[in-house]
Every structure is written in structure tokens, then in C-alpha cells.
Design a protein around this motif. Structure first.
Motif, PDB file in Angstrom:
ATOM      1  N   ILE A  11       0.850  -1.205   0.000  1.00 27.26           N
ATOM      2  CA  ILE A  11       0.000   0.000   0.000  1.00 27.26           C
ATOM      3  C   ILE A  11       0.886   1.255   0.000  1.00 27.26           C
ATOM      4  N   VAL A  12       1.966   1.204   0.787  1.00 28.99           N
ATOM      5  CA  VAL A  12       2.912   2.330   0.814  1.00 28.99           C
ATOM      6  C   VAL A  12       3.515   2.533  -0.580  1.00 28.99           C
ATOM      7  N   ARG A  13       3.906   1.420  -1.216  1.00 34.78           N
ATOM      8  CA  ARG A  13       4.518   1.520  -2.542  1.00 34.78           C
ATOM      9  C   ARG A  13       3.568   2.179  -3.544  1.00 34.78           C
ATOM     10  N   ARG A  15       1.132   4.211  -2.963  1.00 35.58           N
ATOM     11  CA  ARG A  15       0.972   5.632  -2.630  1.00 35.58           C
ATOM     12  C   ARG A  15       2.149   6.464  -3.161  1.00 35.58           C
ATOM     13  N   TYR A  16       3.380   5.946  -2.995  1.00 32.75           N
ATOM     14  CA  TYR A  16       4.542   6.738  -3.420  1.00 32.75           C
ATOM     15  C   TYR A  16       4.800   6.624  -4.916  1.00 32.75           C
ATOM     16  N   ALA A  17       4.318   5.551  -5.534  1.00 31.68           N
ATOM     17  CA  ALA A  17       4.386   5.476  -6.998  1.00 31.68           C
ATOM     18  C   ALA A  17       3.506   6.579  -7.586  1.00 31.68           C
ATOM     19  N   SER A  64      10.595  16.676  -2.679  1.00 32.92           N
ATOM     20  CA  SER A  64      10.950  16.074  -1.390  1.00 32.92           C
ATOM     21  C   SER A  64       9.710  15.804  -0.547  1.00 32.92           C
ATOM     22  N   LEU A  65       9.721  14.661   0.105  1.00 39.53           N
ATOM     23  CA  LEU A  65       8.617  14.275   0.999  1.00 39.53           C
ATOM     24  C   LEU A  65       9.142  14.049   2.403  1.00 39.53           C
ATOM     25  N   GLY A  66      10.293  14.610   2.691  1.00 39.99           N
ATOM     26  CA  GLY A  66      10.911  14.355   3.984  1.00 39.99           C
ATOM     27  C   GLY A  66      10.301  15.183   5.099  1.00 39.99           C
ATOM     28  N   CYS A  67      10.757  14.883   6.325  1.00 39.93           N
ATOM     29  CA  CYS A  67      10.273  15.632   7.484  1.00 39.93           C
ATOM     30  C   CYS A  67      11.444  16.308   8.199  1.00 39.93           C
ATOM     31  N   LEU A  85      18.194   5.463   3.042  1.00 34.48           N
ATOM     32  CA  LEU A  85      17.103   4.487   3.069  1.00 34.48           C
ATOM     33  C   LEU A  85      15.798   5.162   2.635  1.00 34.48           C
ATOM     34  N   GLY A  86      15.226   4.723   1.519  1.00 29.51           N
ATOM     35  CA  GLY A  86      13.978   5.316   1.019  1.00 29.51           C
ATOM     36  C   GLY A  86      14.277   6.667   0.400  1.00 29.51           C
ATOM     37  N   SER A  87      15.059   6.667  -0.690  1.00 29.84           N
ATOM     38  CA  SER A  87      15.648   7.905  -1.208  1.00 29.84           C
ATOM     39  C   SER A  87      14.684   8.765  -2.011  1.00 29.84           C
ATOM     40  N   GLY A  88      13.505   8.257  -2.359  1.00 28.70           N
ATOM     41  CA  GLY A  88      12.500   9.067  -3.050  1.00 28.70           C
ATOM     42  C   GLY A  88      13.061   9.728  -4.297  1.00 28.70           C
ATOM     43  N   ALA A  89      12.793  11.030  -4.441  1.00 27.56           N
ATOM     44  CA  ALA A  89      13.219  11.767  -5.642  1.00 27.56           C
ATOM     45  C   ALA A  89      14.709  12.083  -5.641  1.00 27.56           C
ATOM     46  N   ALA A  91      16.778  13.996  -3.423  1.00 26.55           N
ATOM     47  CA  ALA A  91      17.400  15.251  -2.955  1.00 26.55           C
ATOM     48  C   ALA A  91      18.527  14.990  -1.952  1.00 26.55           C
ATOM     49  N   ASP A  92      18.274  14.164  -0.942  1.00 30.02           N
ATOM     50  CA  ASP A  92      19.312  13.974   0.094  1.00 30.02           C
ATOM     51  C   ASP A  92      20.519  13.200  -0.454  1.00 30.02           C
ATOM     52  N   VAL A  93      20.285  12.313  -1.414  1.00 34.00           N
ATOM     53  CA  VAL A  93      21.400  11.597  -2.052  1.00 34.00           C
ATOM     54  C   VAL A  93      22.288  12.596  -2.792  1.00 34.00           C
ATOM     55  N   LEU A 109      18.483   3.955  -1.811  1.00 31.52           N
ATOM     56  CA  LEU A 109      17.744   2.684  -1.872  1.00 31.52           C
ATOM     57  C   LEU A 109      16.254   2.977  -1.796  1.00 31.52           C
ATOM     58  N   ASP A 110      15.495   2.461  -2.743  1.00 34.65           N
ATOM     59  CA  ASP A 110      14.044   2.679  -2.725  1.00 34.65           C
ATOM     60  C   ASP A 110      13.370   1.491  -3.411  1.00 34.65           C
ATOM     61  N   MET A 111      12.160   1.166  -2.959  1.00 36.83           N
ATOM     62  CA  MET A 111      11.458   0.006  -3.520  1.00 36.83           C
ATOM     63  C   MET A 111      10.543   0.392  -4.687  1.00 36.83           C
ATOM     64  N   THR A 112      10.341   1.690  -4.911  1.00 39.85           N
ATOM     65  CA  THR A 112       9.305   2.129  -5.854  1.00 39.85           C
ATOM     66  C   THR A 112       9.931   2.518  -7.190  1.00 39.85           C
ATOM     67  N   ASP A 113       9.597   1.760  -8.248  1.00 41.06           N
ATOM     68  CA  ASP A 113      10.202   2.001  -9.563  1.00 41.06           C
ATOM     69  C   ASP A 113      10.045   3.449 -10.009  1.00 41.06           C
ATOM     70  N   HIS A 137      14.439  -3.244  -0.644  1.00 37.50           N
ATOM     71  CA  HIS A 137      13.683  -2.961   0.580  1.00 37.50           C
ATOM     72  C   HIS A 137      14.618  -2.590   1.721  1.00 37.50           C
ATOM     73  N   ILE A 138      14.208  -1.646   2.511  1.00 41.55           N
ATOM     74  CA  ILE A 138      15.052  -1.220   3.630  1.00 41.55           C
ATOM     75  C   ILE A 138      15.090  -2.282   4.735  1.00 41.55           C
ATOM     76  N   GLU A 139      14.173  -3.244   4.689  1.00 38.81           N
ATOM     77  CA  GLU A 139      14.177  -4.343   5.671  1.00 38.81           C
ATOM     78  C   GLU A 139      15.164  -5.439   5.260  1.00 38.81           C
ATOM     79  N   ASP A 140      15.695  -5.350   4.051  1.00 40.83           N
ATOM     80  CA  ASP A 140      16.585  -6.389   3.528  1.00 40.83           C
ATOM     81  C   ASP A 140      17.538  -5.697   2.541  1.00 40.83           C
ATOM     82  N   ASN A 158       9.344   5.156   9.597  1.00 41.72           N
ATOM     83  CA  ASN A 158       7.977   5.070  10.150  1.00 41.72           C
ATOM     84  C   ASN A 158       7.039   4.300   9.229  1.00 41.72           C
ATOM     85  N   LEU A 159       7.360   4.233   7.925  1.00 44.84           N
ATOM     86  CA  LEU A 159       6.465   3.579   6.963  1.00 44.84           C
ATOM     87  C   LEU A 159       6.609   2.059   6.976  1.00 44.84           C
ATOM     88  N   SER A 160       7.675   1.562   7.577  1.00 44.93           N
ATOM     89  CA  SER A 160       7.940   0.123   7.525  1.00 44.93           C
ATOM     90  C   SER A 160       7.075  -0.644   8.523  1.00 44.93           C
TER      91      SER A 160
HETATM   92  C1  SAM Z   1       7.953   9.773   2.577  1.00 43.83           C
HETATM   93  S1  SAM Z   1       8.844   9.319   1.149  1.00 43.83           S
HETATM   94  C2  SAM Z   1      10.442  10.042   1.528  1.00 43.83           C
HETATM   95  C3  SAM Z   1      11.326  10.114   0.339  1.00 43.83           C
HETATM   96  C4  SAM Z   1      12.651  10.841   0.554  1.00 43.83           C
HETATM   97  N1  SAM Z   1      13.410  10.262   1.633  1.00 43.83           N
HETATM   98  C5  SAM Z   1      12.425  12.325   0.779  1.00 43.83           C
HETATM   99  O1  SAM Z   1      12.889  12.852   1.823  1.00 43.83           O
HETATM  100  O2  SAM Z   1      11.809  12.953  -0.059  1.00 43.83           O
HETATM  101  C6  SAM Z   1       9.122   7.586   1.404  1.00 43.83           C
HETATM  102  C7  SAM Z   1       9.988   6.898   0.361  1.00 43.83           C
HETATM  103  O3  SAM Z   1      10.423   5.653   0.905  1.00 43.83           O
HETATM  104  C8  SAM Z   1      10.172   4.599   0.009  1.00 43.83           C
HETATM  105  N2  SAM Z   1       9.886   3.427   0.848  1.00 43.83           N
HETATM  106  C9  SAM Z   1       8.895   3.294   1.766  1.00 43.83           C
HETATM  107  N3  SAM Z   1       8.961   2.105   2.367  1.00 43.83           N
HETATM  108  C10 SAM Z   1      10.033   1.458   1.838  1.00 43.83           C
HETATM  109  C11 SAM Z   1      10.620   0.169   2.057  1.00 43.83           C
HETATM  110  N4  SAM Z   1      10.095  -0.670   2.947  1.00 43.83           N
HETATM  111  N5  SAM Z   1      11.718  -0.183   1.349  1.00 43.83           N
HETATM  112  C12 SAM Z   1      12.238   0.685   0.418  1.00 43.83           C
HETATM  113  N6  SAM Z   1      11.711   1.910   0.160  1.00 43.83           N
HETATM  114  C13 SAM Z   1      10.631   2.300   0.870  1.00 43.83           C
HETATM  115  C14 SAM Z   1       8.996   5.069  -0.840  1.00 43.83           C
HETATM  116  O4  SAM Z   1       8.996   4.448  -2.101  1.00 43.83           O
HETATM  117  C15 SAM Z   1       9.262   6.568  -0.922  1.00 43.83           C
HETATM  118  O5  SAM Z   1      10.087   6.886  -2.019  1.00 43.83           O
END
Ligand code: SAM
Length: 288
Positions: A11-13, A15-17, A64-67, A85-89, A91-93, A109-113, A137-140, A158-160
Motif C-alpha cells: 500500500i505504501v509503494r 501511494r509513493y508510486a 521532497s517528501l521528507g520531514c 534508506l527510502g531515497s524518493g526523488a 534530494a538527500d542523495v 535505496l528505494d522500492m518504488t520504480d 527494501h530497507i528491511e533487507d 515510520n512507513l515500515s
Molecule cells: C515519505 S517518502 C520520503 C522520500 C525521501 N526520503 C524524501 O525525503 O523525499 C518515502 C519513500 O520511501 C520509500 N519506501 C517506503 N517504504 C520502503 C521500504 N520498505 N523499502 C524501500 N523503500 C521504501 C517510498 O517508495 C518513498 O520513495
């Protein structure tokens, strides 16, 4: 809420796709979607002060979707290897890639193509030859152990559905003495059940957040030392963004001189694996 961690991940994937597709088409800013579901908390590009995003193109920061801004506290040095971990678009990389220079390397590292496509476009815009984006996956984490100097992450743990696994994996890939510098959401101890069970609040980075105490315990259980959690701003009625920092102990034993300082654990910190309490018993690095 789905029971299974893999269902949560799917479901998370999705949403971020959708967020990445929106950002690529210019139809919607993915930050707005997160803000909408999180009750107006501060997320995304608004957090990057002038100069804090050097190295990242406007498109990456805007998506960016960071906090928070983990690179502001990660204390990166030339030549280091960084994992986001979860590099999104991206920016931080890309900010990290500028800081570690050509001798360094940064892996997102990100799971979403769809996010990986967006990030690679942004890396090309930035001309960052030392940045790469890996699917996984950040869990593996698909990296060998003890190969990374700094693990960063921005609003992803927090999304894991399996946070202990994420922190164990972060500890595994870090070299001894390696650092964790993460921005994430910390839940108030009293977060209500309705928020906790709302899947939209989960994908919006709120419902899955650990409390400060839970985060500290999970980091210690994964083997981290020198744990520090500092709240930065409120993002929800029941949650705040925070900077989370920790160190993977070196496991080095203390010299006889340091050991002689029996009543000053701080004196042993540098050689006893970061904290006397977590040092191998064979070092004799007890706190007292
Ligand atoms: C809230 S966004 C944050 C993206 C980025 N870090 C930023 O600051 O803009 C979450 C990102 O983490 C990835 N993500 C969420 N759960 C993940 C998981 N279990 N393994 C790998 N990537 C994951 C999503 O695909 C998404 O790109």
C-alpha cells in the motif's frame, strides 16, 4: 490496517508510486498529498534552508517528501560512502554526493520504480557521477555488511511494517564506528487508536511512527550506541518530526589507562565501542 508487513509495504509503494508520477508530470506536487493527509504538518522542500540543498536540482528538492534535513546533521566527509534508506526523488542523495566529493559514493535505496526513475533523472540533471539509485527494501538491504560510513534516511522508517529489521540492517551495513543520521516522525505516547489504525495516516508518515522510547529501544536492540533523539517541529496533533542519531560501536577494547578510569564511563567511550555499557564483555569496559 493490514496485519501483514508486506501488505502494508504494498500500500505504501502504491501511494509513493502515484506521488512520483504526479511529480514527474508536474500535475501535482507530491509534498502536497502528504501534507493533506497529515493535518498540515511541515513536510518537504519548505524544510531546506537556503544553501542546505546545494548539489540537488530544484526538481529533486521540490519533490521532497521528507520531514527534516538529515544531511544537515550527518557531518559528512570527503570520500565517505553514504546510504539513503527510502531515497524518493533523490534530494538527500544528491546533497550528500556533493559533500562526499568524487572520492565518495552515495547509494539511494528505494522500492518504488517510479521514484527510482525520478531520482535517476534528477541525478542526471545534477551530473552526480558518484550517486546511484538501487531498487530494494530497507528491511533487507542489498549491500554487503560493513561497507557504509553513514546511513541517512528522511521520513521512511515510520512507513515500515518491520522497523526492528530496518535498524538491524542499517547496523549490519555500517562499518564499525559508522553513523546513523535520520529524520523521522516520533509519535506521542498517547497517539489515539483512530489515528493508529488509519492507513492514510500510515502512508502519510504518522500512524506507523514509533514513540521516542520505542525508537531508543529498537536502536539499542539493533546494537547502536550514543543514541540521541531531538524533536525539531510538530507535524501532527499526536506526532513530531525528530533528528535521530546513533553510532555503530567500534567494539575496540580499552587501553589499560582507560580501564583504570573506573568511575568515568565517558573516559572509555572512544575505545569501548561508543559506550561502556555496550562494549564486549571481554574488553572489561563496564560502566563502573
Ligand atoms: C515519505 S517518502 C520520503 C522520500 C525521501 N526520503 C524524501 O525525503 O523525499 C518515502 C519513500 O520511501 C520509500 N519506501 C517506503 N517504504 C520502503 C521500504 N520498505 N523499502 C524501500 N523503500 C521504501 C517510498 O517508495 C518513498 O520513495
Amino acid at each position: 490496517m493490514p496485519e501483514d508487513a508486506q501488505d502494508v509495504r504494498e500500500i505504501v509503494r502504491e501511494r509513493y508510486a502515484a506521488a512520483a508520477r504526479g511529480a514527474r508530470s508536474g500535475a501535482s506536487c507530491c509534498g502536497d498529498e502528504v501534507k493533506d493527509s497529515c493535518g498540515g504538518g511541515v513536510f518537504g522542500d519548505a524544510l531546506y534552508a537556503a544553501g542546505a540543498s546545494a548539489g540537488a536540482p530544484h526538481e529533486a528538492v521540490a519533490a521532497s517528501l521528507g520531514c527534516g534535513v538529515p544531511t544537515a546533521v550527518a557531518d559528512l566527509h570527503e570520500g565517505e560512502t553514504v546510504l539513503d534508506l527510502g531515497s524518493g526523488a533523490g534530494a538527500d542523495v544528491l546533497i550528500s554526493a556533493r559533500r562526499v566529493g568524487p572520492a565518495g559514493r552515495v547509494i539511494g535505496l528505494d522500492m518504488t520504480d517510479e521514484m527510482l526513475v525520478l531520482a535517476r533523472e534528477n541525478a542526471e540533471r545534477a551530473g552526480a557521477a558518484n550517486a546511484e539509485f538501487v531498487k530494494g527494501h530497507i528491511e533487507d538491504i542489498p549491500l554487503a555488511g560493513a561497507t557504509v560510513d553513514v546511513v541517512i534516511s528522511n521520513c521512511v522508517i515510520n512507513l515500515s511494517g518491520d522497523k526492528p529489521a530496518v535498524l538491524r540492517e542499517a547496523a549490519r551495513v555500517l562499518r564499525p564506528g559508522g553513523r546513523l543520521a535520520v529524520s523521522d516522525v516520533i509519535a506521542d505516547p498517547g497517539m489515539d487508536a483512530a489515528t493508529r489504525s488509519d492507513m492514510q495516516q500510515w502512508t502519510g508518515c504518522i500512524a506507523g511512527a514509533l514513540t521516542r522510547e520505542e525508537f531508543e529501544h529498537a536502536l539499542a536492540a539493533a546494537g547502536f550506541a550514543e543514541i540521541e533523539i531531538r524533536e525539531t517541529h510538530r507535524v501532527h496533533e499526536h506526532a513530531a518530526a525528530a533528528i535521530v542519531r546513533a553510532v555503530k560501536p567500534t567494539g575496540r577494547c580499552c587501553s589499560p589507562e582507560a580501564l583504570a578510569s573506573c568511575c568515568e564511563p565517558a573516559a572509555k567511550a572512544g575505545c569501548c565501542g561508543g559506550a561502556a555499557e555496550t562494549a564486549p564483555a571481554s574488553c572489561g569496559c563496564s560502566a563502573r
